[in-house]
Motif scaffolding. Structure first.
Motif, mmCIF file in Angstrom:
data_model
loop_
_atom_site.group_PDB
_atom_site.id
_atom_site.type_symbol
_atom_site.label_atom_id
_atom_site.label_comp_id
_atom_site.label_asym_id
_atom_site.label_seq_id
_atom_site.Cartn_x
_atom_site.Cartn_y
_atom_site.Cartn_z
ATOM 1 N N LEU A 90 59.725 7.726 -40.626
ATOM 2 C CA LEU A 90 60.791 8.723 -40.695
ATOM 3 C C LEU A 90 61.777 8.408 -41.816
ATOM 4 C CD1 LEU A 90 61.462 9.269 -36.880
ATOM 5 C CD2 LEU A 90 60.121 10.683 -38.437
ATOM 6 N N LYS A 91 61.862 7.141 -42.207
ATOM 7 C CA LYS A 91 62.707 6.764 -43.343
ATOM 8 C C LYS A 91 62.022 7.050 -44.676
ATOM 9 C CE LYS A 91 64.923 2.951 -40.836
ATOM 10 N NZ LYS A 91 65.016 1.468 -40.751
ATOM 11 N N GLY A 92 60.751 7.474 -44.621
ATOM 12 C CA GLY A 92 60.029 7.782 -45.842
ATOM 13 C C GLY A 92 59.267 6.620 -46.432
ATOM 14 N N GLU A 93 59.120 5.525 -45.667
ATOM 15 C CA GLU A 93 58.441 4.350 -46.193
ATOM 16 C C GLU A 93 56.927 4.498 -46.170
ATOM 17 O OE1 GLU A 93 59.943 0.893 -44.194
ATOM 18 O OE2 GLU A 93 62.035 1.409 -44.622
ATOM 19 N N GLU A 94 56.400 5.426 -45.374
ATOM 20 C CA GLU A 94 54.978 5.738 -45.358
ATOM 21 C C GLU A 94 54.781 7.234 -45.572
ATOM 22 O OE1 GLU A 94 55.758 2.063 -43.645
ATOM 23 O OE2 GLU A 94 56.184 3.889 -42.520
ATOM 24 N N ASP A 95 53.645 7.583 -46.168
ATOM 25 C CA ASP A 95 53.317 8.991 -46.406
ATOM 26 C C ASP A 95 52.587 9.604 -45.217
ATOM 27 O OD1 ASP A 95 54.248 8.889 -49.169
ATOM 28 O OD2 ASP A 95 52.482 7.631 -49.517
ATOM 29 N N ILE A 96 51.793 8.778 -44.530
ATOM 30 C CA ILE A 96 50.993 9.224 -43.390
ATOM 31 C C ILE A 96 51.212 8.228 -42.258
ATOM 32 C CG2 ILE A 96 48.663 9.769 -42.550
ATOM 33 C CD1 ILE A 96 47.838 10.105 -45.498
ATOM 34 N N LEU A 97 51.242 8.720 -41.037
ATOM 35 C CA LEU A 97 51.416 7.842 -39.872
ATOM 36 C C LEU A 97 50.359 8.160 -38.828
ATOM 37 C CD1 LEU A 97 53.225 5.789 -38.231
ATOM 38 C CD2 LEU A 97 54.342 7.816 -37.263
ATOM 39 N N PHE A 98 49.671 7.120 -38.340
ATOM 40 C CA PHE A 98 48.809 7.262 -37.167
ATOM 41 C C PHE A 98 49.673 7.086 -35.930
ATOM 42 C CE2 PHE A 98 46.726 5.291 -33.596
ATOM 43 C CZ PHE A 98 45.606 6.078 -33.406
ATOM 44 N N SER A 99 49.481 7.954 -34.928
ATOM 45 C CA SER A 99 50.291 7.840 -33.721
ATOM 46 C C SER A 99 49.578 8.503 -32.555
ATOM 47 C CB SER A 99 51.651 8.521 -33.941
ATOM 48 O OG SER A 99 52.451 8.448 -32.767
ATOM 49 N N MET A 100 50.017 8.154 -31.367
ATOM 50 C CA MET A 100 49.654 8.950 -30.203
ATOM 51 C C MET A 100 50.526 10.205 -30.223
ATOM 52 S SD MET A 100 49.250 6.000 -27.242
ATOM 53 C CE MET A 100 50.853 5.250 -27.574
ATOM 54 N N ILE A 147 59.346 15.254 -32.526
ATOM 55 C CA ILE A 147 60.101 14.836 -33.707
ATOM 56 C C ILE A 147 60.132 15.983 -34.713
ATOM 57 C CG2 ILE A 147 60.181 13.233 -35.651
ATOM 58 C CD1 ILE A 147 58.894 11.142 -33.892
ATOM 59 N N PRO A 148 61.309 16.358 -35.203
ATOM 60 C CA PRO A 148 61.386 17.455 -36.173
ATOM 61 C C PRO A 148 60.978 17.011 -37.569
ATOM 62 C CG PRO A 148 63.569 16.568 -35.764
ATOM 63 C CD PRO A 148 62.633 15.834 -34.830
ATOM 64 N N ASP A 149 60.714 17.988 -38.424
ATOM 65 C CA ASP A 149 60.467 17.770 -39.857
ATOM 66 C C ASP A 149 59.222 16.951 -40.153
ATOM 67 O OD1 ASP A 149 62.821 19.194 -40.458
ATOM 68 O OD2 ASP A 149 64.033 17.381 -40.205
ATOM 69 N N ILE A 150 58.244 17.001 -39.253
ATOM 70 C CA ILE A 150 56.951 16.380 -39.551
ATOM 71 C C ILE A 150 55.844 17.376 -39.235
ATOM 72 C CG2 ILE A 150 57.824 14.064 -39.006
ATOM 73 C CD1 ILE A 150 56.167 14.164 -36.427
ATOM 74 N N GLU A 151 54.687 17.147 -39.860
ATOM 75 C CA GLU A 151 53.491 17.926 -39.556
ATOM 76 C C GLU A 151 52.517 17.033 -38.797
ATOM 77 O OE1 GLU A 151 52.880 21.093 -40.094
ATOM 78 O OE2 GLU A 151 54.747 21.511 -41.179
ATOM 79 N N ILE A 152 51.958 17.557 -37.709
ATOM 80 C CA ILE A 152 51.021 16.797 -36.887
ATOM 81 C C ILE A 152 49.611 17.322 -37.112
ATOM 82 C CG2 ILE A 152 50.336 16.240 -34.525
ATOM 83 C CD1 ILE A 152 53.263 16.335 -33.738
ATOM 84 N N HIS A 153 48.692 16.403 -37.409
ATOM 85 C CA HIS A 153 47.297 16.754 -37.682
ATOM 86 C C HIS A 153 46.425 16.083 -36.621
ATOM 87 C CE1 HIS A 153 48.743 17.847 -41.780
ATOM 88 N NE2 HIS A 153 49.509 16.786 -41.609
ATOM 89 N N ASN A 154 45.744 16.857 -35.799
ATOM 90 C CA ASN A 154 44.897 16.287 -34.759
ATOM 91 C C ASN A 154 43.771 15.462 -35.384
ATOM 92 O OD1 ASN A 154 46.359 17.556 -32.699
ATOM 93 N ND2 ASN A 154 45.175 19.433 -32.890
#
Length: 290
Positions: A136-146, A153-160
């Motif tokens: 969220l601080k912009g240190e990564e471009d892509i995040l793996f998560s559950m 969380i606002p302002d993100i795109e979620i890709h299944n």
């Protein structure tokens, strides 16, 4: 404090003599003495005790120099990595994940992507599970998560990406390890470990097992502790498959339940780079194939 001053301090600590250190550093002894005074004024404590025998580190100076050596080593490594990167790549995509096993096919995806996209590198960053703060601080471009950890969380795109099934983890010598699938009744008279940041889907399965069989259970603080508890014969555990490190140390047997844990990739809503979005699509394609 600058890098030259770090070199000055470490050279005196090494030679234990201001005059000899000044000679090795190709500066005058008064200039070296002045620089050390500047450092001591800045940090607020004395580094060296001077005598006719030379210069001896104070206890605080000894500890400080240990830290400075580590800093210098890390700085050297960072410079070398930057040099390697600049000679091969023009841009980088960083992807955050909690452990290597979370994205088992990541090496395959990186190889395919970098082969097709010359000058673009993909770099994994390992982050605590369920903690998207650095992303969220912009240190990564892509995040793996559950999905459960990021869906609000606002302002993100979620890709299944994939649905992670639930498995039973046991010692390989356990009789349960011989089964192809585990049913609730197979866990009768066993001790179940729960907790450790389990997602809601997994907690529902754990609760159903405990209520149906009335078996003993106890909280295990985290996944690594749980594995140690399994290895020391303290119990068994249910876990999502993406945690499987594939080192073949434990038995992972599919558990008979409808629940799965939704695993996703996240990008920033403002992300416009085609390279980032194309890498996400590539990972989705690979996981769909498998």
């Amino acid at each position: 404090m600058n890098t030259k001053q770090i070199d000055y301090v470490l050279e005196i600590a090494k030679t234990k003599n201001f005059n000899r250190a000044a000679e090795n550093l190709f500066i005058s002894q008064p200039a070296l003495t002045y620089q050390i005074k500047l450092v001591e004024d800045e940090i607020g404590f004395r580094l060296f005790e001077r005598s006719v025998r030379g210069a001896v580190l104070t206890p605080a100076g000894e500890q400080f120099c240990t830290t400075l050596r580590n800093i210098k080593t890390e700085l050297k490594r960072a410079i070398e990595q930057g040099q390697n990167f600049s000679s091969r790549y023009q841009t980088n995509i960083s992807i955050g994940l909690p452990m290597r096993s979370a994205l088992y096919f990541l090496p395959k995806a990186i190889t395919a992507f970098e082969t097709k996209n010359k000058g673009i590198s993909v770099t994994p960053h390992f982050l605590p599970l369920s903690d998207p703060s650095s992303f969220l601080k912009g240190e990564e471009d892509i995040l793996f998560s559950m999905e459960v950890d990021v869906k609000r969380i606002p302002d993100i795109e979620i890709h299944n990406l994939f649905e992670s099934k639930i498995y039973l983890i046991t010692e390989k010598s356990d009789t349960l390890a011989q089964k192809e699938i585990i049913k609730i009744e197979d866990l009768k008279n066993r001790t179940l470990m729960v907790g450790g940041g389990s997602p809601p889907e997994l907690r529902a399965v754990q609760q159903r097992v405990i209520e149906n069989l009335n078996i003993p259970y106890f909280n295990s603080n985290d996944y690594e502790t749980t594995l140690i508890n399994i290895a020391t014969h303290k119990g068994i555990c249910l876990a999502p498959g993406f945690l499987n490190d594939h080192y073949n140390e434990f038995a992972w047997i599919p558990f008979d339940c409808p629940e799965t844990v939704s695993c996703v990739l996240c990008t920033h809503a403002s992300e416009q780079r085609k390279s980032v979005l194309n890498f996400v699509k590539l990972l989705q394609t690979i996981y769909k194939e498998h």
